[in-house]
Design a protein around this motif. Structure first.
Motif, short mmCIF file in Angstrom:
data_model
loop_
_atom_site.label_atom_id
_atom_site.label_comp_id
_atom_site.label_asym_id
_atom_site.label_seq_id
_atom_site.Cartn_x
_atom_site.Cartn_y
_atom_site.Cartn_z
N ARG A 36 -49.37 -15.06 34.39
CA ARG A 36 -48.76 -14.43 33.20
C ARG A 36 -47.95 -13.18 33.54
NH1 ARG A 36 -52.61 -10.10 30.70
NH2 ARG A 36 -50.83 -9.81 29.35
N MET A 37 -48.27 -12.52 34.65
CA MET A 37 -47.58 -11.27 34.99
C MET A 37 -46.27 -11.58 35.73
SD MET A 37 -49.62 -9.08 33.71
CE MET A 37 -49.38 -7.44 34.39
N PRO A 38 -45.39 -10.58 35.86
CA PRO A 38 -44.12 -10.83 36.58
C PRO A 38 -44.32 -11.06 38.07
CG PRO A 38 -43.98 -8.84 35.22
CD PRO A 38 -45.42 -9.26 35.22
N SER A 39 -45.48 -10.68 38.62
CA SER A 39 -45.76 -10.95 40.04
C SER A 39 -47.24 -11.32 40.18
CB SER A 39 -45.43 -9.72 40.91
OG SER A 39 -46.24 -8.64 40.50
N ARG A 135 -47.59 -17.72 30.69
CA ARG A 135 -48.92 -17.35 30.16
C ARG A 135 -49.53 -18.51 29.41
NH1 ARG A 135 -50.60 -14.59 25.17
NH2 ARG A 135 -52.60 -13.58 25.59
N TRP A 136 -50.66 -18.95 29.91
CA TRP A 136 -51.39 -20.03 29.22
C TRP A 136 -51.97 -19.47 27.93
CZ3 TRP A 136 -57.07 -20.94 29.16
CH2 TRP A 136 -57.39 -22.16 28.56
N THR A 137 -51.82 -20.22 26.82
CA THR A 137 -52.34 -19.73 25.54
C THR A 137 -53.33 -20.72 24.91
OG1 THR A 137 -50.47 -20.67 24.36
CG2 THR A 137 -50.27 -18.36 25.03
N VAL A 145 -50.69 -25.26 26.70
CA VAL A 145 -49.54 -24.60 26.10
C VAL A 145 -49.29 -23.28 26.87
CG1 VAL A 145 -48.55 -23.65 23.97
CG2 VAL A 145 -50.23 -25.53 23.87
N PHE A 146 -48.04 -23.08 27.28
CA PHE A 146 -47.67 -21.86 28.01
C PHE A 146 -46.57 -21.13 27.26
CE2 PHE A 146 -49.45 -24.66 31.16
CZ PHE A 146 -50.26 -23.82 31.91
N GLU A 147 -46.68 -19.81 27.24
CA GLU A 147 -45.59 -18.95 26.75
C GLU A 147 -44.78 -18.55 27.96
OE1 GLU A 147 -47.17 -15.35 25.12
OE2 GLU A 147 -47.67 -16.35 23.24
N THR A 148 -43.47 -18.79 27.93
CA THR A 148 -42.62 -18.40 29.06
C THR A 148 -41.40 -17.67 28.51
OG1 THR A 148 -41.09 -20.26 29.14
CG2 THR A 148 -43.26 -20.64 30.12
N PRO A 149 -40.63 -16.99 29.36
CA PRO A 149 -39.43 -16.32 28.85
C PRO A 149 -38.46 -17.30 28.20
CG PRO A 149 -39.94 -15.56 31.08
CD PRO A 149 -40.85 -16.72 30.79
N ASP A 150 -38.54 -18.59 28.55
CA ASP A 150 -37.65 -19.59 27.95
C ASP A 150 -38.28 -20.28 26.75
OD1 ASP A 150 -35.91 -19.07 30.04
OD2 ASP A 150 -36.98 -20.49 31.34
N GLY A 176 -58.96 -11.22 29.69
CA GLY A 176 -60.04 -11.89 28.97
C GLY A 176 -59.61 -12.50 27.64
N ALA A 177 -58.30 -12.55 27.37
CA ALA A 177 -57.83 -13.07 26.07
C ALA A 177 -58.18 -14.55 25.89
CB ALA A 177 -56.32 -12.87 25.96
N TRP A 178 -58.53 -15.20 26.99
CA TRP A 178 -58.82 -16.63 26.96
C TRP A 178 -60.16 -16.97 26.32
CZ3 TRP A 178 -63.25 -17.01 29.71
CH2 TRP A 178 -63.49 -16.04 30.68
#
Ligand SMILES: Cc1cc2nc3c(=O)[nH]c(=O)nc-3n(C[C@H](O)[C@H](O)[C@H](O)COP(=O)(O)OP(=O)(O)OC[C@H]3O[C@@H](n4cnc5c(N)ncnc54)[C@H](O)[C@@H]3O)c2cc1C
Length: 404
Positions: A36-39, A135-137, A145-150, A176-178
């Motif tokens: 989920r992070m940029p690196s 980021r897996w949601t 389901v993933f949130e991505t910049p696209d 821990g949001a999961w």
């Protein structure tokens, strides 16, 4: 279909996830890692800031006791990837290691970055695809389901490794949001609690301002029937450091149940009380008591000042020696997850089988600190995280084989 055509998604690019990815890619599977992070591996990099303690060299039977109630499960993973295997793996990445005086194992470089660079190059060579800012949601109708910049991206791989970390230092990525997403899927998740964490103690303003940031070196801290040797660091809010972390599970329980935890600090654990009394009985001439304590007992200024924190010093050499051997302090609160080195809680070990597959979700494997185990600092956290990555990868391959 052969395994080489299978696609596995690993979610979380920390030590556990990347280790699972390496093992699976070496077996010829197609691997995509989501971070989920940029690196990648930000907490692993942070772990190297004060000296990357990879594992510990003590005998394995003693090593395994460090995992407390989770020992039976963690032992299985560590069987699959022992401290010796971990050291050999690090050296195989071109990073020599050494054993410190306390038995802890470190890379010669002390930090994470050279090791991580070599590791990422190896993963790239194995064809592992790493997607950052992915980021897996959770699941929707069985699809990841993933949130991505696209925008949103849906994935349906043959199997999944979840290696999302615990809930400490959330700004490094593991937040821990999961927890609710897994609970919604019928997986039991124990509440997160700070582990390897500092405790609150109301210092006098004078002591706090002068000594915050200074270590009490080579002390022994006792809580109940447990004693830990090492360093206790004076913090503005209270006490932290290795000896406190080693007791943190028991201290946390006392604070949670009794509102406080009593500890005794032995400032001279290698000198018997009788010997201290003899030394303190020497005439001190014109020297102040503080100077006398420094000279005849060898106490640092921070330790001398600490003796005064609990009230006027006793006059009799014997009573003074007893205070040096058992300084009573009361810890009143636990620091939060934001600054805890690790967290307790997470996916209940009863909810995964020996392969680390979720019983509620066949084909989904779990590794690392997101499982419900805890351990003191000393290399035990990374060892179990890496080892569970190996175990999950093995389990996943066995599961795919059983379906073929
Ligand atoms: C200051 C500090 C010092 C430490 N020093 C040591 C040490 O010297 N020795 C030791 O043994 N241990 C140490 N540790 C602990 C050790 O770093 C951790 O136990 C270890 O990193 C856990 O590995 P993991 O792979 O399970 O989780 P993590 O390293 O936390 O990795 C999980 C990854 O998953 C990602 N992620 C989370 N949610 C999502 C999502 N929804 N979608 C996609 N990605 C997600 C996170 O961003 C993260 O990169 C230290 C920790 C800290 C904070």
């Amino acid at each position: 279909m052969t395994q080489s055509k299978r696609q596995v998604h690993v979610i979380g690019a920390g030590p556990a996830g990347l280790m699972a990815a390496e093992r699976l890619a070496q077996a010829g599977l197609n691997i995509v890692v989501h971070e989920r992070m940029p690196s990648v591996a930000r907490k692993f990099l942070m772990a190297g800031r004060g000296g990357l303690n990879l594992t510990h060299s003590e005998p394995l039977d003693r090593f395994l006791t460090r995992y407390g109630p989770a020992q039976a499960s963690v032992s299985r993973w560590i069987d699959a990837f022992t401290p010796a295997d971990l050291t050999a793996w690090v050296e195989g990445l071109g990073q020599p290691t050494f054993v410190g005086s306390s038995g802890r194992v470190f890379p010669d470089a002390m930090k994470t970055s050279p090791l991580l660079r070599a590791w990422l190059a190896r993963l790239e060579g194995l064809g592992v695809e790493i997607r950052t800012r992915s980021r897996w949601t959770g699941w929707r109708d069985g699809t990841l389901v993933f949130e991505t910049p696209d925008g949103e991206r849906l994935e349906r791989p043959d199997a999944v490794v979840l290696a999302l970390g615990g809930a400490s230092w959330p700004r490094l990525g593991s937040d821990g949001a999961w927890k609710p997403w897994l609970e919604g899927a019928g997986v039991a998740v124990a509440p997160f609690r700070p582990a390897n964490v500092g405790f609150d103690l109301a210092w006098s303003p004078l002591f706090r301002d002068r000594f915050a940031g200074q270590p009490l070196k080579g002390v022994a801290v006792t809580h109940g029937n447990k004693t830990a040797r090492g360093e206790a660091m004076i913090a503005r809010y209270g006490l932290e450091g290795g000896a406190i972390y080693a007791l943190s599970a028991a201290l946390r329980t006392s604070v949670e149940t009794d509102g406080q935890a009593d500890v005794r600090i032995d400032l001279k654990p290698d000198v018997a009380v009788g010997k201290l009394t003899d030394r303190l009985s020497k005439p001190r001439g014109k020297a102040s008591l503080s100077n006398h304590l420094r000279k005849v007992v060898g106490l640092e200024p921070v330790a001398v000042a600490l003796l005064y924190e609990v009230g006027p010093l006793p006059v009799s050499p014997r009573a003074l020696a007893e205070r040096i051997k058992a300084m009573p302090l009361t810890l009143k609160g636990v620091q939060g997850l934001e600054r805890a080195i690790s967290s307790a809680g997470g996916v209940a070990l009863e909810g995964v089988d020996k392969r680390l597959m979720l019983t509620a979700r066949p084909g989904v494997f779990v590794a690392g600190e997101m499982l419900d185990w805890e351990a003191p600092t000393g290399g035990y956290l990374l060892q179990a995280s890496f080892a569970s990555g190996v175990q999950a990868a093995r389990g996943l391959m066995a599961w795919l084989d059983s379906r073929d």
